[in-house]
Design a protein around this motif. Sequence first.
Motif, short mmCIF file in Angstrom:
data_model
loop_
_atom_site.label_atom_id
_atom_site.label_comp_id
_atom_site.label_asym_id
_atom_site.label_seq_id
_atom_site.Cartn_x
_atom_site.Cartn_y
_atom_site.Cartn_z
N GLU A 1 0.98 -1.08 -0.01
CA GLU A 1 0.02 -0.12 -0.07
C GLU A 1 0.81 1.38 0.05
OE1 GLU A 1 -3.28 -0.18 -0.17
OE2 GLU A 1 -3.38 -2.41 0.14
N ARG A 2 0.55 2.16 -0.92
CA ARG A 2 1.29 3.53 -0.93
C ARG A 2 1.41 4.19 0.31
NH1 ARG A 2 1.51 7.18 -6.05
NH2 ARG A 2 3.51 8.23 -5.42
N ALA A 3 0.16 4.00 1.01
CA ALA A 3 -0.09 4.91 2.20
C ALA A 3 0.97 4.23 3.32
CB ALA A 3 -1.60 4.67 2.72
N ARG A 4 1.49 3.04 3.26
CA ARG A 4 2.35 2.75 4.19
C ARG A 4 3.88 2.90 3.78
NH1 ARG A 4 0.17 -0.43 8.06
NH2 ARG A 4 2.01 -1.61 8.29
N SER A 5 4.17 3.64 2.44
CA SER A 5 5.50 3.67 2.22
C SER A 5 6.16 4.80 2.35
CB SER A 5 5.43 3.46 0.71
OG SER A 5 4.88 4.74 -0.20
N SER A 6 7.30 5.07 2.17
CA SER A 6 8.05 6.33 2.36
C SER A 6 9.34 6.17 1.65
CB SER A 6 8.46 6.73 3.96
OG SER A 6 9.22 5.79 4.50
N GLU A 7 10.07 7.39 1.34
CA GLU A 7 11.34 7.56 0.61
C GLU A 7 12.25 6.90 1.91
OE1 GLU A 7 12.46 10.97 -1.38
OE2 GLU A 7 10.65 10.80 -2.66
N PRO A 8 13.27 6.42 1.34
CA PRO A 8 14.54 6.33 2.23
C PRO A 8 15.00 7.38 2.98
CG PRO A 8 15.12 5.99 -0.11
CD PRO A 8 13.87 6.20 -0.14
N PRO A 9 15.35 7.42 4.37
CA PRO A 9 15.74 8.36 4.95
C PRO A 9 17.40 8.93 4.41
CG PRO A 9 15.82 6.60 6.25
CD PRO A 9 15.35 6.16 5.07
N VAL A 10 17.34 10.16 4.63
CA VAL A 10 18.65 10.66 4.24
C VAL A 10 19.83 10.34 5.35
CG1 VAL A 10 20.25 12.85 4.17
CG2 VAL A 10 17.74 12.90 3.55
N LEU A 11 19.64 9.99 6.50
CA LEU A 11 20.38 9.49 7.52
C LEU A 11 19.95 8.21 8.10
CD1 LEU A 11 21.03 12.66 9.57
CD2 LEU A 11 22.60 11.38 7.83
N GLY A 12 20.86 7.54 8.58
CA GLY A 12 20.43 5.94 9.24
C GLY A 12 20.27 5.04 8.26
N MET A 13 20.68 5.06 6.86
CA MET A 13 20.61 4.08 6.08
C MET A 13 22.13 3.34 6.20
SD MET A 13 17.72 3.51 4.14
CE MET A 13 18.39 2.95 2.73
N ARG A 14 22.00 2.01 5.95
CA ARG A 14 23.28 1.41 5.90
C ARG A 14 23.60 0.91 4.52
NH1 ARG A 14 22.34 -4.81 8.20
NH2 ARG A 14 20.60 -5.29 6.73
N TRP A 15 22.66 1.34 3.73
CA TRP A 15 22.99 1.06 2.13
C TRP A 15 23.20 2.78 1.42
CZ3 TRP A 15 17.92 -1.37 3.05
CH2 TRP A 15 18.06 -2.76 3.62
N ARG A 16 23.65 2.29 0.22
CA ARG A 16 23.54 3.81 -0.73
C ARG A 16 22.17 4.22 -0.72
NH1 ARG A 16 27.77 2.58 -5.40
NH2 ARG A 16 29.72 2.07 -4.07
N ARG A 17 21.57 5.21 -0.52
CA ARG A 17 20.43 5.78 -0.77
C ARG A 17 19.84 5.61 -2.13
NH1 ARG A 17 17.63 11.18 -0.72
NH2 ARG A 17 15.69 10.72 0.50
#
Length: 165
Positions: free
Chosen positions: A114-130
């Motif tokens: 569901e799109r309503a439960r989605s978000s873009e990856p955060p700028v900080l706190g990701m262990r992978w390349r955004r």
Amino acid sequence: MSERSTTEWDASGQLEVLTFDIGDERLAIEAVSIREILDLLPETRVPGAAALVASVVNFRGKIIPIADLRVAFGMPIQEATADNRIVVIETELDGEATQIGLRTDKVHEVTILERARSSEPPVLGMRWRRQYVRELVRLAEDVVVIPDLANIFGAVPGAASTLQH
């Protein structure tokens, strides 16, 4: 660095995906991109190929490059298990439809996100390349990663010519 691809949600804000695991992560690929789900096949290493797509398989007379998303996400390589599968997808690279096999630890199910439960990856706190993550979607108790395959494969030197067979 290329721009992040957008997810193709339908008019009602849903996306049909195949979910699978790589390590402790749950990932999802749009179901319309899936061509086959295969048991592991004998792989042939390609000398000089990028680590992400270092081998190919022969499936029904067609040579299919095998991608290990662990490499893109900086995860340790694991030994094969009985649950491993190859998910063959078709994606567009440099304007050409290309089939690529994704090595997975375990394939789960086709489900609806569901799109309503989605978000873009955060700028900080990701262990992978955004730029390798299109979206994060909450599904039950999990967070499902929708990888940005165009950016992942676009980072492979000579990707279009290397991956097309």
